[in-house]
Design a protein around this motif. Structure first.
Motif, PDB file in Angstrom:
ATOM      1  N   PHE A   1     -13.374  -7.879  -6.006  1.00  0.00           N
ATOM      2  CA  PHE A   1     -13.445  -7.490  -4.594  1.00  0.00           C
ATOM      3  C   PHE A   1     -12.109  -7.768  -3.909  1.00  0.00           C
ATOM      4  O   PHE A   1     -11.615  -6.966  -3.099  1.00  0.00           O
ATOM      5  CB  PHE A   1     -14.577  -8.265  -3.927  1.00  0.00           C
ATOM      6  N   ARG A   2     -11.470  -8.897  -4.230  1.00  0.00           N
ATOM      7  CA  ARG A   2     -10.176  -9.236  -3.641  1.00  0.00           C
ATOM      8  C   ARG A   2      -9.121  -8.202  -4.017  1.00  0.00           C
ATOM      9  O   ARG A   2      -8.299  -7.795  -3.189  1.00  0.00           O
ATOM     10  CB  ARG A   2      -9.758 -10.621  -4.132  1.00  0.00           C
ATOM     11  N   GLN A   3      -9.161  -7.733  -5.289  1.00  0.00           N
ATOM     12  CA  GLN A   3      -8.185  -6.740  -5.725  1.00  0.00           C
ATOM     13  C   GLN A   3      -8.354  -5.431  -4.955  1.00  0.00           C
ATOM     14  O   GLN A   3      -7.389  -4.819  -4.505  1.00  0.00           O
ATOM     15  CB  GLN A   3      -8.344  -6.491  -7.224  1.00  0.00           C
ATOM     16  N   ASN A   4      -9.623  -4.986  -4.781  1.00  0.00           N
ATOM     17  CA  ASN A   4      -9.867  -3.739  -4.042  1.00  0.00           C
ATOM     18  C   ASN A   4      -9.464  -3.874  -2.580  1.00  0.00           C
ATOM     19  O   ASN A   4      -8.861  -2.963  -1.997  1.00  0.00           O
ATOM     20  CB  ASN A   4     -11.324  -3.342  -4.148  1.00  0.00           C
ATOM     21  N   ILE A   5      -9.791  -5.020  -1.965  1.00  0.00           N
ATOM     22  CA  ILE A   5      -9.428  -5.241  -0.560  1.00  0.00           C
ATOM     23  C   ILE A   5      -7.912  -5.296  -0.417  1.00  0.00           C
ATOM     24  O   ILE A   5      -7.348  -4.811   0.567  1.00  0.00           O
ATOM     25  CB  ILE A   5     -10.089  -6.527  -0.037  1.00  0.00           C
ATOM     26  N   GLY A   6      -7.240  -5.861  -1.422  1.00  0.00           N
ATOM     27  CA  GLY A   6      -5.780  -5.911  -1.374  1.00  0.00           C
ATOM     28  C   GLY A   6      -5.163  -4.523  -1.322  1.00  0.00           C
ATOM     29  O   GLY A   6      -4.186  -4.274  -0.608  1.00  0.00           O
ATOM     30  N   THR A   7      -5.725  -3.591  -2.096  1.00  0.00           N
ATOM     31  CA  THR A   7      -5.229  -2.208  -2.062  1.00  0.00           C
ATOM     32  C   THR A   7      -5.372  -1.615  -0.672  1.00  0.00           C
ATOM     33  O   THR A   7      -4.447  -0.959  -0.150  1.00  0.00           O
ATOM     34  CB  THR A   7      -6.004  -1.360  -3.077  1.00  0.00           C
TER      35      THR A   7
ATOM     36  N   VAL B   1       2.782  -2.004   3.681  1.00  0.00           N
ATOM     37  CA  VAL B   1       3.671  -2.599   2.680  1.00  0.00           C
ATOM     38  C   VAL B   1       3.066  -2.329   1.306  1.00  0.00           C
ATOM     39  O   VAL B   1       1.924  -1.878   1.182  1.00  0.00           O
ATOM     40  CB  VAL B   1       3.831  -4.118   2.903  1.00  0.00           C
ATOM     41  N   SER B   2       3.846  -2.596   0.270  1.00  0.00           N
ATOM     42  CA  SER B   2       3.318  -2.456  -1.075  1.00  0.00           C
ATOM     43  C   SER B   2       2.372  -3.614  -1.363  1.00  0.00           C
ATOM     44  O   SER B   2       2.400  -4.654  -0.682  1.00  0.00           O
ATOM     45  CB  SER B   2       4.453  -2.455  -2.103  1.00  0.00           C
ATOM     46  N   LYS B   3       1.544  -3.433  -2.391  1.00  0.00           N
ATOM     47  CA  LYS B   3       0.592  -4.479  -2.723  1.00  0.00           C
ATOM     48  C   LYS B   3       1.307  -5.737  -3.209  1.00  0.00           C
ATOM     49  O   LYS B   3       0.884  -6.854  -2.921  1.00  0.00           O
ATOM     50  CB  LYS B   3      -0.385  -3.963  -3.785  1.00  0.00           C
TER      51      LYS B   3
END
Length: 965
Positions: A165-171, A179-181
């Motif tokens: 979930f953190r990875q998807n929210i980061g995108t 900014v870039s991820k």
């Protein structure tokens, strides 16, 4: 044109647009995560997000407020789902954004349904995309950024501590920050380090060393826990990946290999029993017409196999054996009896249409049996002087039997026999010189006989050329005078199928891969009406349904085609039933109700198929019930009568034939619009309530001429009526408006004993609450009246109802319903388990159920719950396993509300009524059986789960399990 002003100061970084029904839990999780990811230590939040329930202040004009918030937002984030795609508010928000902003400011998070980008069309694929509103299509030149969170619907906790979930929210957050991820991750790390430094600078030295030691200890423990969690997560991900692959392949194989499709869905559910896998298995069982197959000895050779007209008995003959099998249950067979086979090779088997007599023709004889009791057949006297027969067929109400005997050239013979007294058969007439004499069928009225042959006689002339001297074909005979059969005409070419319609006016024959439909007229040659095409193999058998409109043709590959012959001259194909195994089809028949067909193949396998035109629910019939609206629907316990309450009164309907509901009577005498209707438990009395504080009782012993028995005056407009199933008791409830503007709910108990209703008890519910719909438990012990200040009543003594303690349910106008088979009580979108006179807590809440709507009703077996919806549909919930409740089916949306739902006692049909004034009857198809026990039904339909070889191919890396043991 979209605004291009880059100097605008925005209050919000993003505006969340979503469906409350679909994403009431997902939206807060996304909101929290975006606000906290990469948050500077000296700021309250990383991003300022607008979400209506968290950010919207009170105002007189809701849309003006939302429009202002949209204008104050830098980005629009859509939580895409099928419910959001249908939401008018979501569509309006997107339309406003399109008018004022660029597509680059529009971001998508997929939470449910499907999205597919068509690169060639440079747009979303409208045929496959179910999660986007119409306003999104055609807006983007290139595929936009979108994040897939469909996997998260089954998660119980969503936070930044969840790695995926953190990875998807980061995108998503990177796009909002601009900014870039990688930069976002670096910023988050920097802010975290600064926060830690500030805290360390404010602690005492001793506390610092203590904290450091504790932190290192915790981190060590966390690393160990994290390693274990990752190992379990990896195992779980392998299982999830395998399950999703199984579900995808199950859906793809549904059309051409239904048995494997069911087995794959069963395996997915067995490996990971979740709401998603149960819903998928129920959906496969609901959609496939395949109902299972039973397998015999798997013998090959010159066997003859015939099905009885009702598809309940199979006769098999060959190699000196003659057996009768019970095949009335799909997927099962039971040996009924081994008969003594007459001498010679069996050429044909024929059942009488009533299934009481069996005829067997052999090369050296024949035999007749009385099989009225199939497991105790009784031999009958043979046909006098008849030897070496090739075929037979019954007609004229099974009082007449036609037989044929093939001969050399055209020396065949056809005989007609009187078998009205099966113990004394006698010859009625005969005709010789018949070439078409290997098969025979007689029309049900006995006035027409069709004989046929598939043999071809060749002539090798002296010139060395081979010519056809006599080919295959069929001959029609006028047998209205059985003593003098008269030839009507011959049609060249015949390939195996002969079937008369129940009225004898239509005949199906075949040649090669084509079937022919003929009009049969008295004393005239058959007239060709149409050709039935669609088979890849030669057509070998055909059958008509009991109504004469449905027909089936079977080919040598075991595949069948369903036909609608309501207009025989203009037949319509209703789809092909593909054989699971390519084996030669030998015979086919309909069950008496026309809902199933059974086919037998060359290996003794009997396959069953459903004949439903749609997976179900599908609309069987509709009838205009009221000029304005139908507020309520009730069904008499006998299942033959229904009542609808409308603006003009009550209407009684005969629903014996679910395809043709008939209006029986219209009951007047009400002052206001009707609000509810109910039948007593014995079906004698009918009660109707209106908005003018009146209830009228009718005696419906005579359905066409009901008799008014009493008129009750109530304390206010009537909201609901309920009869006790055990006592002569009626409960009325409703609302009483006050001059102060508040509304008080009320409920009254009436004793109906003696024919004159007497008010025995009255209740006033607490102020500021509407009365909810009342209902009795199946045993009459409990009365449910939920709402603030109301609840359960113990009706053990109807004269002294006892108010039971029950935490109030804060709902307005919620419906209630008890299950007749399971100890369950539905209150709106909640389902409670009933234990004696109390309820188990907490209640099971239906996922994403609307918090408003009409009535609710349990299916008779208690595994389906129907909910009416004021947005124009009705939803069927699978609650067979309360751990995994889910939407099993949704009725097609209507232009107006659906206000009431009711199941027929047999559980096969659902009745609905609503704002368009129409009574509709919906056939549920296999859905009730699938929801009752999908695993058991799947094992029955598929004949077991995956074998070891199939398991290795479809579920590699997972331990084999026999899911049907």
């Amino acid at each position: 044109m979209p605004s291009t002003n880059t100097t605008t100061r925005y209050v919000y970084d993003a505006f969340l647009s979503y469906s409350h029904g679909a994403d009431a839990k997902m939206a807060p999780a996304v909101h929290r995560a975006l606000s906290r990811l990469a948050k500077p230590w000296n700021r309250p939040r990383a991003l300022r997000i607008f979400r209506d329930q968290a950010s919207l202040e009170a105002g007189a004009d809701l849309w003006a407020t939302i429009e202002a918030k949209l204008s104050a937002s830098r980005h629009l984030v859509l939580l895409a789902s099928p419910q959001a795609a249908r939401s008018p508010w979501v569509g309006r928000e997107i339309a406003h954004w399109k008018q004022h902003r660029e597509p680059a400011t529009f971001l998508i998070v997929l939470t449910d349904g499907e999205m597919h980008w068509d690169h060639s069309a440079r747009d979303f694929d409208r045929t496959r995309t179910t999660a986007l509103p119409p306003e999104v299509f055609g807006w983007f030149e290139a595929e936009p950024l979108w994040v897939d969170l469909t996997w998260a619907r089954s998660e119980t906790t969503l936070s930044l501590g969840h790695a995926r979930f953190r990875q998807n929210i980061g995108t998503l957050a990177a796009a909002l920050h601009g900014v870039s991820k990688d930069e976002l991750d670096s910023e988050e790390a920097r802010q975290h380090a600064r926060s830690v430094g500030v805290r360390r600078g404010l602690t005492w030295g001793l506390a610092f060393f203590l904290v450091v030691s504790l932190v290192f200890g915790v981190m060590a423990q966390m690393r160990g826990d994290e390693a274990e969690r990752r190992r379990k997560e990896a195992d779980g991900q392998r299982r999830v990946a395998a399950v999703r692959a199984l579900l995808a392949e199950s859906r793809s194989r549904l059309a051409d290999d239904p048995r494997t499709a069911v087995r794959l869905g069963l395996t997915a559910y067995g490996l990971l029993p979740t709401t998603e896998t149960r819903a998928a298995l129920v959906d496969v069982l609901r959609r496939t017409p395949y109902a299972g197959a039973s397998h015999g000895p798997d013998e090959t050779g010159p066997f003859v196999r015939r099905l009885s007209d009702d598809a309940g008995v199979l006769a098999t003959a060959g190699k000196g054996t003659l057996k009768l099998w019970d095949i009335s249950q799909p997927g099962r067979r039971r040996l009924l009896h081994r008969l003594t086979s007459p001498r010679g090779t069996v050429e044909d088997i024929a059942f009488s249409r009533d299934g009481r007599t069996l005829f067997v023709a052999t090369t050296k004889g024949h035999a007749l049996w009385d099989i009225a009791t199939p497991d105790r057949p009784r031999p009958l006297p043979g046909l006098p002087g008849a030897t070496g027969l090739d075929g037979g067929g019954f007609g004229d109400g099974d009082r007449t039997l036609a037989t044929v005997r093939d001969g050399k050239g055209s020396s065949g013979r056809m005989d007609l026999w009187d078998v009205a007294d099966p113990d004394r058969p006698r010859r009625l007439g005969s005709v010789t010189g018949v070439y078409d004499a290997t098969e025979v069928q007689m029309s049900p009225d006995g006035k027409t006989v069709v004989s046929a042959t598939g043999k071809v006689i060749l002539n090798e002339a002296d010139t060395g050329k081979t010519t056809i001297e006599h080919g295959s074909g069929m001959t029609a005979w006028d047998t209205s005078d059985p003593a003098r059969p008269r030839r009507l005409g011959r049609n060249d070419a015949w390939g195996g199928a002969l079937a008369f319609s129940p009225d004898g006016r239509t005949l199906i024959s075949s040649h090669s891969r084509t079937a022919y439909v003929w009009r049969i007229r008295p004393s005239r040659a058959p007239r060709l009406l149409s050709r039935l095409r669609g088979h890849r193999g030669a057509v070998t058998a055909a059958a008509f349904g009991s109504d004469g409109k449905a027909a089936i043709t079977l080919d040598e590959q075991g595949s069948a085609v369903r036909w609608d012959l309501a207009r025989p001259d203009k037949p319509r194909s209703r789809g092909k039933l593909l054989a699971t195994e390519r084996r030669g089809g030998q015979d086919v028949a309909f069950t008496p109700d026309g809902r199933h067909i059974r086919e037998v193949d060359s290996r003794d396998a009997v396959a069953s198929w459903r004949m439903d035109s749609e997976p179900g629910p599908w609309q069987r019939a509709q009838a205009a019930a009221d000029p304005v609206a139908v507020a309520a629907v009730a069904i008499r316990p006998d299942g033959r009568t229904a009542a609808t309450a409308g603006t003009r009164g009550l209407v009684l309907w005969d629903i014996t034939d679910h395809d043709k509901p008939r209006r029986l009577a219209v009951l007047h005498g009400f002052s206001g619009n009707m609000t509810d209707v109910a039948f007593s438990a014995d079906g004698r009395y009918l009660a109707g309530g209106d908005g003018a504080s009146r209830v009228i009782l009718w005696d419906t012993s005579n359905r066409r001429h009901p008799r008014k028995t009493a008129t009750l005056r109530t304390r206010g407009p009537v909201a609901s009526l309920a009869f006790s199933p055990r006592a002569p008791l009626l409960v009325t409830s409703g609302n009483h408006p006050r001059f102060t503007g508040r509304i008080d709910g009320w409920a009254t108990l009436w004793n109906l004993k003696g024919g004159r209703p007497v008010e025995t008890r009255s209740y006033t519910l607490k102020s500021y609450t509407d009365a909810s719909v009342a209902s009795f438990s199946p045993d009459g012990r409990l009365l449910a009246l939920p709402g603030a200040g109301s609840g359960l009543f113990d009706m053990g003594d109807p004269n002294r109802p006892r108010h039971l303690k029950w935490d109030s349910v804060a709902v307005i106008q919620q419906d209630t319903a008890f299950s007749t088979k399971r100890k369950l009580l539905a209150v709106g979108e909640r389902v409670y388990r009933v234990n004696g006179t109390s309820l188990h807590k907490p209640a099971v809440e239906l996922p994403d159920a609307p918090d408003r709507g009409g009535r609710v009703a349990f299916h008779p077996d208690g595994n389906l719950l129907a909910t009416a919806d004021d947005e124009g549909t009705a939803v069927l919930w699978d609650i067979g396993d309360l751990r995994y409740p889910h939407v099993a089916a949704e009725l097609p949306a209507l232009d107006d509300s659906v206000d009431d739902v009711a199941f027929t006692p047999d559980g096969r049909t659902l009745l609905t009524g609503g704002g368009d004034g129409t009574l509709r009857l919906w056939d549920l198809g296999p859905l009730p059986a699938a929801a009752h026990d999908p695993k058991r039904l799947a094992c029955q339909v598929a004949g077991g789960g995956l074998d070891h070889t199939q398991w290795l191919r479809h579920a590699p890396g997972l331990a084999y399990r026999d899911l049907c043991r």
